[in-house]
Each structure stands twice: as structure tokens, then as C-alpha cells.
Design a protein around this motif. Structure first.
Motif, PDB file in Angstrom:
ATOM      1  N   THR A   7       0.942  -1.211   0.111  1.00 60.57           N
ATOM      2  CA  THR A   7       0.014   0.058  -0.169  1.00 60.57           C
ATOM      3  C   THR A   7       0.993   1.161  -0.009  1.00 60.57           C
ATOM      4  O   THR A   7       1.785   1.469   0.810  1.00 60.57           O
ATOM      5  CB  THR A   7      -0.879  -0.047   1.126  1.00 60.57           C
ATOM      6  N   TYR A   8       0.568   2.216  -0.892  1.00 62.52           N
ATOM      7  CA  TYR A   8       1.112   3.328  -1.075  1.00 62.52           C
ATOM      8  C   TYR A   8       0.400   4.582  -0.604  1.00 62.52           C
ATOM      9  O   TYR A   8      -0.799   4.526  -1.161  1.00 62.52           O
ATOM     10  CB  TYR A   8       1.768   3.487  -2.379  1.00 62.52           C
ATOM     11  N   LYS A   9       0.966   5.599  -0.200  1.00 60.29           N
ATOM     12  CA  LYS A   9       0.319   6.886   0.256  1.00 60.29           C
ATOM     13  C   LYS A   9       0.581   7.924  -1.094  1.00 60.29           C
ATOM     14  O   LYS A   9       1.604   8.204  -1.331  1.00 60.29           O
ATOM     15  CB  LYS A   9       0.479   7.604   1.159  1.00 60.29           C
ATOM     16  N   ILE A  10      -0.501   8.343  -1.680  1.00 61.15           N
ATOM     17  CA  ILE A  10      -0.359   9.331  -2.692  1.00 61.15           C
ATOM     18  C   ILE A  10      -1.134  10.750  -2.501  1.00 61.15           C
ATOM     19  O   ILE A  10      -2.294  10.565  -1.899  1.00 61.15           O
ATOM     20  CB  ILE A  10      -0.994   8.615  -3.950  1.00 61.15           C
ATOM     21  N   THR A  11      -0.495  11.872  -2.929  1.00 63.15           N
ATOM     22  CA  THR A  11      -1.074  12.972  -2.580  1.00 63.15           C
ATOM     23  C   THR A  11      -1.854  13.505  -3.850  1.00 63.15           C
ATOM     24  O   THR A  11      -1.264  13.201  -4.943  1.00 63.15           O
ATOM     25  CB  THR A  11      -0.097  14.141  -2.132  1.00 63.15           C
ATOM     26  N   GLY A  12      -2.793  14.486  -3.898  1.00 54.90           N
ATOM     27  CA  GLY A  12      -3.272  14.969  -4.988  1.00 54.90           C
ATOM     28  C   GLY A  12      -4.496  14.296  -5.678  1.00 54.90           C
ATOM     29  O   GLY A  12      -5.505  14.909  -6.448  1.00 54.90           O
ATOM     30  N   MET A  13      -4.799  13.110  -5.205  1.00 47.89           N
ATOM     31  CA  MET A  13      -6.051  12.374  -5.732  1.00 47.89           C
ATOM     32  C   MET A  13      -7.435  12.943  -5.403  1.00 47.89           C
ATOM     33  O   MET A  13      -7.380  13.034  -3.896  1.00 47.89           O
ATOM     34  CB  MET A  13      -6.088  10.823  -5.579  1.00 47.89           C
ATOM     35  N   THR A  14      -8.243  13.355  -6.055  1.00 45.74           N
ATOM     36  CA  THR A  14      -9.676  14.062  -5.288  1.00 45.74           C
ATOM     37  C   THR A  14     -10.768  13.140  -5.930  1.00 45.74           C
ATOM     38  O   THR A  14     -11.887  13.599  -5.561  1.00 45.74           O
ATOM     39  CB  THR A  14      -9.706  15.367  -5.537  1.00 45.74           C
ATOM     40  N   CYS A  15     -11.009  12.439  -7.064  1.00 38.92           N
ATOM     41  CA  CYS A  15     -12.043  12.013  -7.687  1.00 38.92           C
ATOM     42  C   CYS A  15     -11.778  10.742  -8.217  1.00 38.92           C
ATOM     43  O   CYS A  15     -10.877   9.985  -8.282  1.00 38.92           O
ATOM     44  CB  CYS A  15     -12.444  12.859  -8.524  1.00 38.92           C
ATOM     45  N   GLY A  16     -12.879  10.007  -8.867  1.00 33.64           N
ATOM     46  CA  GLY A  16     -12.815   8.694  -9.631  1.00 33.64           C
ATOM     47  C   GLY A  16     -11.962   8.932 -10.897  1.00 33.64           C
ATOM     48  O   GLY A  16     -11.222   7.957 -11.278  1.00 33.64           O
ATOM     49  N   ALA A  64       1.254  10.170 -13.940  1.00 35.43           N
ATOM     50  CA  ALA A  64      -0.563  10.284 -13.970  1.00 35.43           C
ATOM     51  C   ALA A  64      -0.753  11.701 -13.374  1.00 35.43           C
ATOM     52  O   ALA A  64      -1.839  11.954 -13.371  1.00 35.43           O
ATOM     53  CB  ALA A  64      -0.964   9.286 -12.970  1.00 35.43           C
ATOM     54  N   GLY A  65       0.392  12.278 -12.805  1.00 37.53           N
ATOM     55  CA  GLY A  65       0.007  13.756 -12.513  1.00 37.53           C
ATOM     56  C   GLY A  65       0.147  13.837 -10.962  1.00 37.53           C
ATOM     57  O   GLY A  65      -0.466  15.053 -10.275  1.00 37.53           O
ATOM     58  N   TYR A  66       0.395  12.917 -10.093  1.00 40.12           N
ATOM     59  CA  TYR A  66       0.232  12.872  -8.655  1.00 40.12           C
ATOM     60  C   TYR A  66       1.617  12.616  -7.967  1.00 40.12           C
ATOM     61  O   TYR A  66       2.743  12.434  -8.709  1.00 40.12           O
ATOM     62  CB  TYR A  66      -0.887  11.765  -8.420  1.00 40.12           C
ATOM     63  N   GLU A  67       1.721  12.664  -6.672  1.00 38.05           N
ATOM     64  CA  GLU A  67       2.851  12.522  -5.996  1.00 38.05           C
ATOM     65  C   GLU A  67       3.059  11.266  -5.092  1.00 38.05           C
ATOM     66  O   GLU A  67       1.876  11.221  -4.304  1.00 38.05           O
ATOM     67  CB  GLU A  67       3.206  13.964  -5.276  1.00 38.05           C
ATOM     68  N   LEU A  68       3.857  10.408  -5.186  1.00 39.88           N
ATOM     69  CA  LEU A  68       4.167   9.218  -4.089  1.00 39.88           C
ATOM     70  C   LEU A  68       4.628   9.781  -2.809  1.00 39.88           C
ATOM     71  O   LEU A  68       5.735  10.242  -3.208  1.00 39.88           O
ATOM     72  CB  LEU A  68       4.712   8.259  -4.796  1.00 39.88           C
ATOM     73  N   VAL A  69       3.993   9.581  -1.954  1.00 39.76           N
ATOM     74  CA  VAL A  69       4.489  10.107  -0.685  1.00 39.76           C
ATOM     75  C   VAL A  69       5.664   8.750   0.050  1.00 39.76           C
ATOM     76  O   VAL A  69       6.449   9.250   0.569  1.00 39.76           O
ATOM     77  CB  VAL A  69       3.800  10.388   0.557  1.00 39.76           C
TER      78      VAL A  69
END
Length: 72
Positions: A7-16, A64-69
Motif C-alpha cells: 500500500t502506498y500513500k499518494i497526494t493529489g487524488m480527489t475523484c474517480g 499520472a500527475g500525482y505525488e507518491l509520498v
């Protein structure tokens, strides 16, 4: 070879749409057999054959345009 769930934590995801973009990119990594992204928690669960390549996951999330924490 056994499967590994990470399991990874990603920032920036807000929707489907965000979930779909992250899932599509990570699904393209060799050895990945399943991906479940949840925008409300910012968590992505990756099932793979063997230990996943964290740098490949990071690159896919960036694409994809997001950041992996990091790993959750």
C-alpha cells in the motif's frame, strides 16, 4: 512466485478520474496484477508477483500527475 500486496500513500487524488489515472499507469508496470486506488484516503494498493519496484511505482504516479509520498 507468491503475490505481494503493498500500500502506498499518494497526494493529489480527489475523484474517480484521479483513481482511474493512477490505476492505469501503475497497471502498466511489469509484475503488477491488481491496483486499487482510493481518492478519499489517498491510498493505492498494489498486488504484484514479487516485491514491487518502488521507483517504477513512483514514476507511474508522477506520469499520472500525482505525488507518491511513500509506503503506507
Amino acid at each position: 512466485m507468491s503475490t505481494v500486496t503493498t500500500t502506498y500513500k499518494i497526494t493529489g487524488m480527489t475523484c474517480g478520474h484521479c483513481e482511474g489515472a493512477v490505476t492505469a499507469e501503475i497497471s502498466g508496470i511489469d509484475g503488477v496484477t491488481d491496483v486499487k486506488a482510493v481518492a478519499s484516503t489517498g491510498l493505492v494498493t498494489v498486488v504484484s508477483t514479487g516485491e514491487p519496484n518502488d521507483e517504477a511505482v513512483r514514476a507511474a504516479v508522477d506520469e499520472a500527475g500525482y505525488e507518491l509520498v511513500g509506503r503506507a
